[in-house]
Motif scaffolding. Structure first.
Motif, PDB file in Angstrom:
ATOM      1  N   GLU A   1       0.842  -1.206   0.000  1.00 27.43           N
ATOM      2  CA  GLU A   1       0.000   0.000   0.000  1.00 27.43           C
ATOM      3  C   GLU A   1       0.874   1.252   0.000  1.00 27.43           C
ATOM      4  OE1 GLU A   1      -3.621   2.005   2.618  1.00 27.43           O
ATOM      5  OE2 GLU A   1      -2.633   0.202   3.343  1.00 27.43           O
ATOM      6  N   ALA A   2       1.944   1.234   0.811  1.00 30.39           N
ATOM      7  CA  ALA A   2       2.848   2.376   0.849  1.00 30.39           C
ATOM      8  C   ALA A   2       3.533   2.571  -0.509  1.00 30.39           C
ATOM      9  CB  ALA A   2       3.900   2.176   1.945  1.00 30.39           C
ATOM     10  N   LYS A   3       3.958   1.472  -1.129  1.00 33.49           N
ATOM     11  CA  LYS A   3       4.600   1.568  -2.443  1.00 33.49           C
ATOM     12  C   LYS A   3       3.610   2.068  -3.488  1.00 33.49           C
ATOM     13  CE  LYS A   3       8.213  -1.876  -1.780  1.00 33.49           C
ATOM     14  NZ  LYS A   3       8.742  -3.177  -2.194  1.00 33.49           N
ATOM     15  N   ALA A   4       2.375   1.598  -3.394  1.00 31.67           N
ATOM     16  CA  ALA A   4       1.351   2.047  -4.353  1.00 31.67           C
ATOM     17  C   ALA A   4       1.086   3.538  -4.185  1.00 31.67           C
ATOM     18  CB  ALA A   4       0.066   1.255  -4.161  1.00 31.67           C
ATOM     19  N   LEU A   5       1.060   4.016  -2.942  1.00 36.76           N
ATOM     20  CA  LEU A   5       0.854   5.438  -2.691  1.00 36.76           C
ATOM     21  C   LEU A   5       2.031   6.247  -3.235  1.00 36.76           C
ATOM     22  CD1 LEU A   5      -0.982   7.549  -1.380  1.00 36.76           C
ATOM     23  CD2 LEU A   5       0.284   7.198   0.740  1.00 36.76           C
ATOM     24  N   THR A   6       3.248   5.763  -3.000  1.00 40.94           N
ATOM     25  CA  THR A   6       4.433   6.433  -3.534  1.00 40.94           C
ATOM     26  C   THR A   6       4.386   6.448  -5.060  1.00 40.94           C
ATOM     27  OG1 THR A   6       5.719   5.699  -1.626  1.00 40.94           O
ATOM     28  CG2 THR A   6       6.960   6.391  -3.567  1.00 40.94           C
ATOM     29  N   PHE A   7       4.022   5.317  -5.644  1.00 39.97           N
ATOM     30  CA  PHE A   7       3.921   5.232  -7.098  1.00 39.97           C
ATOM     31  C   PHE A   7       2.867   6.203  -7.626  1.00 39.97           C
ATOM     32  CE2 PHE A   7       2.146   3.207 -10.955  1.00 39.97           C
ATOM     33  CZ  PHE A   7       3.279   3.256 -11.742  1.00 39.97           C
TER      34      PHE A   7
ATOM     35  N   ASN B   1       1.914   8.969  -6.250  1.00 40.63           N
ATOM     36  CA  ASN B   1       2.468  10.327  -6.153  1.00 40.63           C
ATOM     37  C   ASN B   1       3.455  10.593  -7.288  1.00 40.63           C
ATOM     38  OD1 ASN B   1       1.004  10.943  -3.871  1.00 40.63           O
ATOM     39  ND2 ASN B   1       2.612  10.323  -2.463  1.00 40.63           N
ATOM     40  N   GLU B   2       4.308   9.604  -7.577  1.00 36.25           N
ATOM     41  CA  GLU B   2       5.274   9.782  -8.665  1.00 36.25           C
ATOM     42  C   GLU B   2       4.559   9.923 -10.005  1.00 36.25           C
ATOM     43  OE1 GLU B   2       8.024   6.538  -8.465  1.00 36.25           O
ATOM     44  OE2 GLU B   2       8.985   7.304  -6.649  1.00 36.25           O
ATOM     45  N   VAL B   3       3.516   9.130 -10.209  1.00 38.10           N
ATOM     46  CA  VAL B   3       2.750   9.233 -11.452  1.00 38.10           C
ATOM     47  C   VAL B   3       2.116  10.617 -11.550  1.00 38.10           C
ATOM     48  CG1 VAL B   3       0.666   8.391 -12.614  1.00 38.10           C
ATOM     49  CG2 VAL B   3       2.351   6.768 -11.770  1.00 38.10           C
ATOM     50  N   GLY B   4       1.612  11.115 -10.419  1.00 39.20           N
ATOM     51  CA  GLY B   4       1.038  12.465 -10.404  1.00 39.20           C
ATOM     52  C   GLY B   4       2.080  13.522 -10.765  1.00 39.20           C
ATOM     53  N   GLN B   5       3.283  13.353 -10.210  1.00 34.46           N
ATOM     54  CA  GLN B   5       4.357  14.302 -10.528  1.00 34.46           C
ATOM     55  C   GLN B   5       4.729  14.212 -12.007  1.00 34.46           C
ATOM     56  OE1 GLN B   5       7.454  13.229  -7.781  1.00 34.46           O
ATOM     57  NE2 GLN B   5       6.557  14.391  -6.086  1.00 34.46           N
TER      58      GLN B   5
END
Length: 175
Positions: free
Chosen positions: A89-95, A97-101
């Protein structure tokens, strides 16, 4: 003491009521032997009962241990899965965020390209306007060199014709 006489048996006298004893024993001996045998049987029965209870307890403990082992493994697997799910879940959230950036960067880049395209179109428009102005000025200069220009204020004076820099009149470039 009773003894069996074989002659009596052969004659048929009282065969059904006689006790056949290999040895002569008294009633007290028979009762004592019965009590001893009964005590021994009770002891053996109690020992078998205790062995059976112990075997059942051992079986119950074995089943409980194997069940506990299974429950323990299941609990450990559940904890491990929960831990991995949290990490995922943490990795998915980080991913996300990165996709958003990246999406923001792409949008900015796309907007910049559009602006460059707009600047290019603007520059081409300005260039076309300047070329049109230049052509018009050259034509005015050509026409003005054929005929003297008059002052637009009506004074009747002649004005000097000015050619724009970089334009050529009759093949001569003006610098």
């Amino acid at each position: 003491r009773w003894r069996v006489n074989p002659r009596t048996l052969s004659r048929g006298y009282g065969c059904t009521n006689l006790l056949f004893l290999a040895k002569s024993e008294s009633l007290a001996d028979i009762v004592a032997k019965h009590r001893t045998t009964s005590r021994q049987l009770r002891k053996d029965l109690e020992r078998e009962k205790q062995d059976l209870v112990k075997s059942v307890e051992d079986l119950g403990q074995y089943l409980l241990d194997s069940l506990d082992t299974g429950v323990t493994k299941t609990y450990e697997n559940q904890r491990r899965l929960e831990s991995e799910a949290k990490a995922l879940e943490a990795k998915a959230l980080t991913f996300a965020n990165e996709v958003g950036q990246w999406a923001g960067l792409y949008s900015s880049f796309n907007d910049a390209l559009k602006e460059l395209g707009d600047v290019k179109n603007w520059a081409q428009g300005i260039e076309a306007d300047l070329n049109s102005i230049n052509t018009s000025l050259i034509q005015v200069v050509k026409q003005g060199s054929k005929k003297p220009a008059t002052n637009p204020q009506g004074s009747g004076e002649e004005t000097k014709s000015v050619e724009p820099k970089g334009s050529s009149v009759d093949g001569v470039e003006n610098v």
